[in-house]
Design an enzyme around this catalytic site. Sequence first.
Site, PDB file in Angstrom:
ATOM      1  N   GLU A 257      29.669   7.707  32.742  1.00  9.86           N
ATOM      2  CA  GLU A 257      30.094   9.045  33.171  1.00  9.86           C
ATOM      3  C   GLU A 257      28.807   9.824  33.361  1.00  9.86           C
ATOM      4  O   GLU A 257      28.130  10.121  32.384  1.00  9.86           O
ATOM      5  CB  GLU A 257      30.929   9.712  32.071  1.00  9.86           C
ATOM      6  CG  GLU A 257      32.174   8.968  31.681  1.00  9.86           C
ATOM      7  CD  GLU A 257      33.198   8.970  32.776  1.00  9.86           C
ATOM      8  OE1 GLU A 257      33.255   9.961  33.523  1.00  9.86           O
ATOM      9  OE2 GLU A 257      33.906   7.971  32.918  1.00  9.86           O
ATOM     10  N   CYS A 296      29.638  18.660  32.803  1.00 11.34           N
ATOM     11  CA  CYS A 296      29.471  17.714  33.897  1.00 11.34           C
ATOM     12  C   CYS A 296      30.469  17.984  35.013  1.00 11.34           C
ATOM     13  O   CYS A 296      30.270  17.550  36.144  1.00 11.34           O
ATOM     14  CB  CYS A 296      29.667  16.299  33.365  1.00 11.34           C
ATOM     15  SG  CYS A 296      31.216  16.136  32.474  1.00 11.34           S
TER      16      CYS A 296
HETATM   17  P1  NAP Z   1      20.553  11.922  29.084  1.00 10.51           P
HETATM   18  O1  NAP Z   1      19.198  12.433  28.941  1.00 10.51           O
HETATM   19  O2  NAP Z   1      20.817  10.888  30.107  1.00 10.51           O
HETATM   20  O3  NAP Z   1      20.968  11.389  27.627  1.00 10.51           O
HETATM   21  C1  NAP Z   1      22.251  10.870  27.392  1.00 10.51           C
HETATM   22  C2  NAP Z   1      22.212   9.965  26.183  1.00 10.51           C
HETATM   23  O4  NAP Z   1      21.450   8.806  26.484  1.00 10.51           O
HETATM   24  C3  NAP Z   1      21.558  10.570  24.949  1.00 10.51           C
HETATM   25  O5  NAP Z   1      22.285  10.170  23.816  1.00 10.51           O
HETATM   26  C4  NAP Z   1      20.182   9.944  24.958  1.00 10.51           C
HETATM   27  O6  NAP Z   1      19.622   9.878  23.673  1.00 10.51           O
HETATM   28  C5  NAP Z   1      20.527   8.569  25.445  1.00 10.51           C
HETATM   29  N1  NAP Z   1      19.405   7.801  25.972  1.00 10.51           N
HETATM   30  C6  NAP Z   1      18.384   8.230  26.736  1.00 10.51           C
HETATM   31  N2  NAP Z   1      17.590   7.195  27.057  1.00 10.51           N
HETATM   32  C7  NAP Z   1      18.123   6.095  26.474  1.00 10.51           C
HETATM   33  C8  NAP Z   1      17.745   4.721  26.409  1.00 10.51           C
HETATM   34  N3  NAP Z   1      16.674   4.264  27.044  1.00 10.51           N
HETATM   35  N4  NAP Z   1      18.504   3.881  25.677  1.00 10.51           N
HETATM   36  C9  NAP Z   1      19.608   4.317  25.045  1.00 10.51           C
HETATM   37  N5  NAP Z   1      20.011   5.605  25.063  1.00 10.51           N
HETATM   38  C10 NAP Z   1      19.286   6.479  25.777  1.00 10.51           C
HETATM   39  O7  NAP Z   1      21.611  13.075  29.372  1.00 10.51           O
HETATM   40  P2  NAP Z   1      21.729  14.495  28.643  1.00 10.51           P
HETATM   41  O8  NAP Z   1      20.536  15.286  29.033  1.00 10.51           O
HETATM   42  O9  NAP Z   1      22.035  14.315  27.203  1.00 10.51           O
HETATM   43  O10 NAP Z   1      23.027  15.078  29.320  1.00 10.51           O
HETATM   44  C11 NAP Z   1      23.012  15.835  30.500  1.00 10.51           C
HETATM   45  C12 NAP Z   1      23.523  15.040  31.665  1.00 10.51           C
HETATM   46  O11 NAP Z   1      24.721  14.364  31.321  1.00 10.51           O
HETATM   47  C13 NAP Z   1      23.859  15.907  32.855  1.00 10.51           C
HETATM   48  O12 NAP Z   1      23.286  15.341  33.994  1.00 10.51           O
HETATM   49  C14 NAP Z   1      25.377  15.854  32.951  1.00 10.51           C
HETATM   50  O13 NAP Z   1      25.876  15.976  34.240  1.00 10.51           O
HETATM   51  C15 NAP Z   1      25.704  14.536  32.347  1.00 10.51           C
HETATM   52  N6  NAP Z   1      27.027  14.552  31.722  1.00 10.51           N
HETATM   53  C16 NAP Z   1      28.027  13.829  32.270  1.00 10.51           C
HETATM   54  C17 NAP Z   1      29.280  13.838  31.674  1.00 10.51           C
HETATM   55  C18 NAP Z   1      30.424  13.048  32.227  1.00 10.51           C
HETATM   56  O14 NAP Z   1      31.458  12.928  31.570  1.00 10.51           O
HETATM   57  N7  NAP Z   1      30.323  12.502  33.406  1.00 10.51           N
HETATM   58  C19 NAP Z   1      29.504  14.583  30.526  1.00 10.51           C
HETATM   59  C20 NAP Z   1      28.460  15.312  30.008  1.00 10.51           C
HETATM   60  C21 NAP Z   1      27.220  15.281  30.621  1.00 10.51           C
HETATM   61  P3  NAP Z   1      18.480  10.922  23.192  1.00 10.51           P
HETATM   62  O15 NAP Z   1      19.094  12.270  23.275  1.00 10.51           O
HETATM   63  O16 NAP Z   1      18.211  10.493  21.801  1.00 10.51           O
HETATM   64  O17 NAP Z   1      17.354  10.750  24.137  1.00 10.51           O
END
Ligand code: NAP
Length: 520
Positions: A257, A296
């Site tokens: 997602e 999102c």
């Molecule tokens: P993100 O930076 O992609 O992080 C998401 C998750 O992935 C975090 O738990 C992060 O952990 C983890 N992560 C990052 N690198 C990783 C790796 N190499 N291996 C394993 N895990 C890893 O996203 P965000 O900044 O938290 O969220 C914002 C984004 O999410 C926005 O673009 C939004 O549109 C999207 N979003 C989508 C939905 C949906 O349902 N489609 C819902 C909410 C948000 P750490 O925090 O520990 O780095």
Amino acid sequence: MPEQLASYVAGAWYVAPDEGTAVADAATGETVARVSSTGLDTRALVDHARTVGGPALRRLTFQERAAALKELATYLDANKAAYHELSLATGATRRDGTGDIDGGIGTVFVFSSRARRELPDGYLLTDGVVEPIGKGGTFVGRHVYTPLPGVALQVNAFNFPVWGMLEKLAPAVLAGVPTIVKPATQTAYLTAAVMRDIIASGALPEGAVQLVCGGAGDLLDHLGGEDVIAFTGSASTAAVLRGNDAVTLRAARFNAETDSLNCSILGPDAVAGTPEFDLYVKEIAREITTKAGQRCTCIRRALIPEPLLDDVIAGVRARLDKVVVGNPRNDTVTMGALVSLHQRDEVRGAAETLRRASQVVYGDPVSVDPVDADPERGAFMAPVVLLCTDSERSEPHEVEAFGPVTTLIPYGVPAEAGALAAHGGGSLVGSIVSYDPDFIRDMVVSAAPHHGRLLVLDRDCAGESTGHGTPMPQLVHGGPGRAGGGEELGGMRAVKHFMQRTALEGSPAAIAALTGTSTS
Ligand code: NAP
């Protein structure tokens, strides 16, 4: 100095030995928690889920798992006041916190109640009807679902620390699959608080759920074809995880997602003075201010008939003028902070990119005067509305400013609106605000293949509508293409995402004996 957050691994709380990452209160800048997974035994985590949590869950029937979920949701509901207090530190207002906390607990209740009505008191789900194969009627087939014997790893985004965990946990529990929760570091303290109560509730068997606070480390090295990785976050992180050997070589199931340039389309019939016009303007203002636009599903692109543009701008301005930005602990505040200063700078950068193709018609991306807060220490931003009149520009269809930012885009004929909707490259949700059935039909036909959910908003459903941005447990959440290509929620179908579908073949008597008591 706040304590290091504990992870929950193999039946014990684990605290990393190092300083970890300091996580700041979004509004005040004070440190709320320290987060680290250094030294965490990821092998033990996965083994415990596989050998303790999974078997314990699978000893329960679907009905018993549903009852366990109800007990869990009841326990969390009774303890939620503490989560609401903590949620303020994420920058969320109390109203925002309701969507995350009450929305998450409510989702568990919905899954429990649907399961009690729809799933059998057994261990196997049937799918479809008995298929006659042999001409003589002695050989038939039927599909069945059984729980995957591995683990569900959920990796969540920062914006829904409670809902994001619970909406994935509930169907996994129903399926009989143990879960490992990896929250985003920035808001892990809220997830961890709920997790402590999940464990304390005793509602789920030991090993059914574990927690990793901090980086995932080499966790994916232990996952493969028996496991599910359920990811929510940015498209770029999804791409990294999707490319991991766990997925590409060992075929772990991967559901994503991700971010999405959701649109809301105003119909040409919905001129100023109609109920639909008012609904449209209200929805845009509400979407970009709820959670300071960090959903999102937020409306990023507002597609508007060219002749109605000025009226929409005036209407949105009037609504946004009433927004009070500031410390969510102040009761007069209606829009809180972004989750962190880093995130605020990211959003400002994205708004700057969007400005190359558009002009600001409301707000200032770099200036805000928050109530009861220091604009330098808190991650505040004013609501910003942009206008892009150049239909050739790609920026509004490609750049996600994950904050209180939206772009208005005028269209000429209705077919143009359908084409613009598709320019998002696949979205979680779109809305069509109109009372003209022909326009609505045309828009649905052209937009549906590009969306996981479509809201048709009009005067008849507005009173009960849950709004553009709110996914419901009964309905699909997910979207094609840019939105990640995944699917979550959607009633009992979500349970099957954690199960294996097998075609059983044999005599009618043998198949009936195996599947006869199942009803789904
Ligand atoms: P993100 O930076 O992609 O992080 C998401 C998750 O992935 C975090 O738990 C992060 O952990 C983890 N992560 C990052 N690198 C990783 C790796 N190499 N291996 C394993 N895990 C890893 O996203 P965000 O900044 O938290 O969220 C914002 C984004 O999410 C926005 O673009 C939004 O549109 C999207 N979003 C989508 C939905 C949906 O349902 N489609 C819902 C909410 C948000 P750490 O925090 O520990 O780095």
